[in-house]
Motif scaffolding. Structure first.
Motif, PDB file in Angstrom:
ATOM      1  N   ILE A 143       0.846  -1.205   0.000  1.00 50.25           N
ATOM      2  CA  ILE A 143       0.000   0.000   0.000  1.00 50.25           C
ATOM      3  C   ILE A 143       0.880   1.254   0.000  1.00 50.25           C
ATOM      4  N   GLU A 144       1.969   1.182   0.786  1.00 49.90           N
ATOM      5  CA  GLU A 144       2.927   2.304   0.787  1.00 49.90           C
ATOM      6  C   GLU A 144       3.321   2.641  -0.645  1.00 49.90           C
ATOM      7  N   ALA A 145       3.582   1.575  -1.433  1.00 46.48           N
ATOM      8  CA  ALA A 145       4.100   1.772  -2.780  1.00 46.48           C
ATOM      9  C   ALA A 145       3.067   2.382  -3.713  1.00 46.48           C
ATOM     10  N   ILE A 146       1.795   2.049  -3.517  1.00 50.28           N
ATOM     11  CA  ILE A 146       0.825   2.548  -4.489  1.00 50.28           C
ATOM     12  C   ILE A 146       0.151   3.859  -4.070  1.00 50.28           C
ATOM     13  N   LEU A 147       0.330   4.239  -2.821  1.00 48.15           N
ATOM     14  CA  LEU A 147      -0.357   5.441  -2.351  1.00 48.15           C
ATOM     15  C   LEU A 147       0.560   6.659  -2.452  1.00 48.15           C
ATOM     16  N   PRO A 148       0.228   7.614  -3.314  1.00 50.89           N
ATOM     17  CA  PRO A 148       1.130   8.761  -3.458  1.00 50.89           C
ATOM     18  C   PRO A 148       1.416   9.431  -2.121  1.00 50.89           C
ATOM     19  N   ALA A 149       2.674   9.854  -1.974  1.00 58.52           N
ATOM     20  CA  ALA A 149       3.077  10.483  -0.715  1.00 58.52           C
ATOM     21  C   ALA A 149       2.229  11.705  -0.422  1.00 58.52           C
ATOM     22  N   ALA A 150       1.727  12.362  -1.476  1.00 56.18           N
ATOM     23  CA  ALA A 150       0.979  13.612  -1.269  1.00 56.18           C
ATOM     24  C   ALA A 150      -0.477  13.360  -0.859  1.00 56.18           C
ATOM     25  N   TYR A 151      -0.878  12.114  -0.738  1.00 62.05           N
ATOM     26  CA  TYR A 151      -2.271  11.840  -0.382  1.00 62.05           C
ATOM     27  C   TYR A 151      -2.660  12.431   0.964  1.00 62.05           C
ATOM     28  N   PRO A 229      12.582   0.803 -19.946  1.00 58.12           N
ATOM     29  CA  PRO A 229      12.998  -0.021 -21.081  1.00 58.12           C
ATOM     30  C   PRO A 229      12.285  -1.363 -21.198  1.00 58.12           C
ATOM     31  N   GLY A 230      11.556  -1.786 -20.211  1.00 52.55           N
ATOM     32  CA  GLY A 230      10.837  -3.055 -20.383  1.00 52.55           C
ATOM     33  C   GLY A 230      10.505  -3.777 -19.091  1.00 52.55           C
ATOM     34  N   ASP A 231      11.462  -3.866 -18.172  1.00 52.64           N
ATOM     35  CA  ASP A 231      11.168  -4.553 -16.916  1.00 52.64           C
ATOM     36  C   ASP A 231      10.130  -3.719 -16.147  1.00 52.64           C
ATOM     37  N   PRO A 232       8.939  -4.291 -15.883  1.00 49.04           N
ATOM     38  CA  PRO A 232       7.889  -3.504 -15.218  1.00 49.04           C
ATOM     39  C   PRO A 232       8.319  -2.978 -13.846  1.00 49.04           C
ATOM     40  N   ASP A 233       9.267  -3.678 -13.202  1.00 49.55           N
ATOM     41  CA  ASP A 233       9.722  -3.212 -11.887  1.00 49.55           C
ATOM     42  C   ASP A 233      10.481  -1.895 -11.976  1.00 49.55           C
ATOM     43  N   LEU A 234      10.821  -1.476 -13.182  1.00 48.66           N
ATOM     44  CA  LEU A 234      11.552  -0.212 -13.324  1.00 48.66           C
ATOM     45  C   LEU A 234      10.622   0.986 -13.512  1.00 48.66           C
ATOM     46  N   LEU A 235       9.331   0.755 -13.432  1.00 50.25           N
ATOM     47  CA  LEU A 235       8.384   1.885 -13.488  1.00 50.25           C
ATOM     48  C   LEU A 235       8.531   2.719 -12.234  1.00 50.25           C
ATOM     49  N   THR A 236       8.236   4.005 -12.321  1.00 52.13           N
ATOM     50  CA  THR A 236       8.224   4.817 -11.104  1.00 52.13           C
ATOM     51  C   THR A 236       6.857   4.666 -10.429  1.00 52.13           C
ATOM     52  N   PHE A 237       6.801   5.016  -9.132  1.00 56.17           N
ATOM     53  CA  PHE A 237       5.514   4.963  -8.420  1.00 56.17           C
ATOM     54  C   PHE A 237       4.505   5.863  -9.115  1.00 56.17           C
ATOM     55  N   ARG A 238       4.984   7.031  -9.520  1.00 53.75           N
ATOM     56  CA  ARG A 238       4.061   7.999 -10.117  1.00 53.75           C
ATOM     57  C   ARG A 238       3.503   7.466 -11.451  1.00 53.75           C
ATOM     58  N   ALA A 239       4.366   6.789 -12.226  1.00 50.10           N
ATOM     59  CA  ALA A 239       3.897   6.196 -13.479  1.00 50.10           C
ATOM     60  C   ALA A 239       2.757   5.222 -13.160  1.00 50.10           C
ATOM     61  N   LEU A 240       2.973   4.405 -12.157  1.00 49.94           N
ATOM     62  CA  LEU A 240       1.966   3.403 -11.792  1.00 49.94           C
ATOM     63  C   LEU A 240       0.670   4.067 -11.322  1.00 49.94           C
ATOM     64  N   GLN A 244      -3.001   3.806 -13.233  1.00 47.07           N
ATOM     65  CA  GLN A 244      -4.218   3.342 -12.553  1.00 47.07           C
ATOM     66  C   GLN A 244      -5.377   4.339 -12.667  1.00 47.07           C
ATOM     67  N   ARG A 245      -5.077   5.563 -13.051  1.00 49.47           N
ATOM     68  CA  ARG A 245      -6.127   6.591 -13.111  1.00 49.47           C
ATOM     69  C   ARG A 245      -6.674   6.802 -14.516  1.00 49.47           C
ATOM     70  N   ALA A 246      -5.922   6.351 -15.515  1.00 50.14           N
ATOM     71  CA  ALA A 246      -6.249   6.724 -16.894  1.00 50.14           C
ATOM     72  C   ALA A 246      -7.573   6.135 -17.383  1.00 50.14           C
ATOM     73  N   ASP A 247      -8.253   6.886 -18.275  1.00 47.51           N
ATOM     74  CA  ASP A 247      -9.468   6.382 -18.933  1.00 47.51           C
ATOM     75  C   ASP A 247      -9.107   5.728 -20.259  1.00 47.51           C
ATOM     76  N   VAL A 248      -8.035   6.231 -20.872  1.00 50.44           N
ATOM     77  CA  VAL A 248      -7.644   5.692 -22.167  1.00 50.44           C
ATOM     78  C   VAL A 248      -6.118   5.733 -22.275  1.00 50.44           C
ATOM     79  N   VAL A 249      -5.557   4.692 -22.895  1.00 48.67           N
ATOM     80  CA  VAL A 249      -4.096   4.651 -23.009  1.00 48.67           C
ATOM     81  C   VAL A 249      -3.677   4.519 -24.471  1.00 48.67           C
ATOM     82  N   LEU A 250      -2.702   5.333 -24.870  1.00 49.14           N
ATOM     83  CA  LEU A 250      -2.120   5.246 -26.207  1.00 49.14           C
ATOM     84  C   LEU A 250      -0.710   4.690 -26.025  1.00 49.14           C
TER      85      LEU A 250
END
Ligand code: SAH
Length: 479
Positions: A143-151, A229-240, A244-250
């Motif tokens: 939960i720490e990882a997915i909850l933005p610090a600014a919440y 570059p590809g490994d999903p673990d290299l995403l930033t928290f903010r990217a994630l 999770q908020r997007a309505d549409v993805v390109l």
């Protein structure tokens, strides 16, 4: 449920902590955070108390606590790991109706301490009822990882505006709807993106419109997100978070399944292609589509491989958005050079090898190669070449033609950071030949410079494909 979940108000109330070690320090810290007057009992306080020792609400007693000490106490923690002392603490606390908690001794616990995620004033407490604290702790980390610090700040921001909402919207139902819209809409987006002023303005605008019974016109937004570059673990928290908020993805070819599957399940997915020779959609169409979707009130996620501002045409797309007054935010990602270098065990700079590193693309705007060879051929630097696979022979020859030693180490990293990563190592004179001999599906990054030699000692990333590849090389060498 075995326990009643409550949050206890201990402000200016007495809390006893018996013990001077790590466990006691954690209890003291949390009680002080909650505003308690903490009395700690220990002959000596351990190193972890260094930061806490001078807190004005902390009193240190060197003797063990006695019955009268518990008078007026709200909570008493036992943290000495001494069985007799724990029992005594529990009895004395009970005598004075203070709630007791002795670490790791269930029968001496009137309550259990949950794992918490602190985004004060927002606090999430997790308990496994004492049955499996490790599960609670792991869950907490997630939960720490997915909850933005600014919440937490968002909660405080909402708290400050509560009275205004109460005054304007009398019906509880309309207040609920209003809050739902703001906390999951542009106001929260603006706030979490760091623009509290704009968020407040938008909030008040929406509040007025709601009070007048008007529909709040939805403002869309574009998130330009670097997916690495590809490994999903290299995403930033903010990217994630934004995925999770997007309505549409390109998204395009560089985005692997492992990453696209992390986008909100019910978000619409639009593949915009772009392989070197097959442009499913041209750049201008992509930018215009984003403008249209955002103007329809959609939260548009533009997912880019690597970093959007490094050979990602992120700048070009944003120029169109800016011209159309569509709000956007940019989230950096790990660029291919950085990801490939790390996963190949090739430091891009090293004091014995390279004091600088240049990133270049072998693809110009109209496919024309116009490289600054003078800069690229400099000694003491590493050159990382994006999109260089198809012109590898030309590139290698040109370095040599410009006077660079043909023995200069060079490598090509194919599908860097992914399970099928392959690294081919050689030098300027033989890398092309070696790359041709291997089967490299791409994308691939070329690294040139003596740092490439370090891979022999620093290679750490093991994967199936790499093993297969080196096995087949060995087999071939033997033949
Ligand atoms: N914005 C991206 C680059 C896009 S250009 C970034 O910052 O990484 C596309 C080029 O990036 C590819 O031709 C290749 O040279 C490189 N690239 C992207 N992902 C890669 C990967 N996983 N392994 C090797 N090279 C990669």
């Amino acid at each position: 449920m075995d326990h009643l979940p409550i949050f206890l108000d201990v402000k200016d109330k007495k809390v006893i902590v018996d013990g001077g070690g790590t466990l006691a320090a954690r209890r003291v810290e949390r009680a002080l955070d909650a505003g308690a007057l903490v009395h700690v009992y220990a002959a000596e306080l351990g190193g972890e108390f260094r930061e806490l020792q001078n807190h004005p609400s902390l009193t240190h007693h060197t003797a063990a606590p006695q019955l009268p000490d518990f008078a007026g106490a709200t909570v008493a923690y036992g943290a000495t790991e001494d069985a007799d002392r724990d029992r005594a603490l529990y009895d004395m606390a009970n005598h004075h109706h203070a709630l007791a908690n002795v670490a790791d001794v269930t029968e001496y616990c009137d309550f259990i301490t949950p794992s918490i995620i602190d985004r004060s004033p927002l606090v999430i407490a997790i308990s496994s009822g004492g049955a499996a604290p490790i599960i609670a702790r792991i869950l907490r980390a997630r939960i720490e990882a997915i909850l933005p610090a600014a919440y937490g700040k968002l909660a405080a921001f909402s708290g400050r505006l509560r009275e205004r909402v109460m005054a304007k919207l009398k019906a509880p139902e309309s207040r609920r709807l209003f809050w739902e819209n703001t906390i999951d809409g542009p106001v929260a987006d603006m706030f979490l993106a760091g623009d509290a002023k704009a968020a407040k303005k938008q909030f008040l605008k929406e509040l007025d419109a709601t009070a007048l019974g008007q529909d709040i016109s939805k403002v869309g937004e574009v998130y330009l997100v670097g997916a690495g570059p590809g490994d999903p673990d290299l995403l930033t928290f903010r990217a994630l978070h934004l995925m999770q908020r997007a309505d549409v993805v390109l998204y395009d070819r560089l985005i692997g399944d492992g990453i696209i599957n992390l986008v909100r399940r019910d978000a619409e997915r639009i593949f915009v292609g772009k392989s070197p020779n097959d442009h499913t959609m041209d750049q201008q169409d992509i930018s215009e589509l984003m403008v249209k979707l955002a103007k329809d009130g959609k939260r548009v996620l533009r997912l880019k491989g690597g970093d959007p501002f490094i050979f990602g045409r992120g700048g070009e797309e944003l120029e169109t958005l800016a011209a159309a007054n569509v709000p956007f935010q940019v989230i950096p990602g790990i660029t291919a050079a950085s990801g490939c270098a790390s996963y190949a065990g090739i430091p891009l700079t090293h004091r014995d090898h390279a004091q600088s590193c240049v990133f270049v693309t072998a693809h110009g705007k109209d496919g024309v190669l116009s490289l600054d060879w003078e800069t690229m051929a400099r000694p003491g630097q590493t050159v990382a070449i994006y999109m260089g696979r198809s012109s590898l022979d030309f590139l290698m020859e040109e370095f040599i033609r410009r006077g660079v030693d043909p023995n200069t180490p060079a490598a090509i990293v194919d599908n860097g950071t992914r399970p099928n990563q392959q690294v081919i190592k050689g030098n300027l004179s033989n890398l092309y030949e070696r790359a041709e001999a291997a089967s490299l599906p791409g994308p691939a990054l070329v690294i040139i410079g003596s740092v490439v030699e370090l891979r022999d000692r620093l290679n750490w990333y093991k994967n199936y494909a790499a093993d297969q590849h080196s096995m087949s090389l060995t087999a071939r060498t033997k033949l």
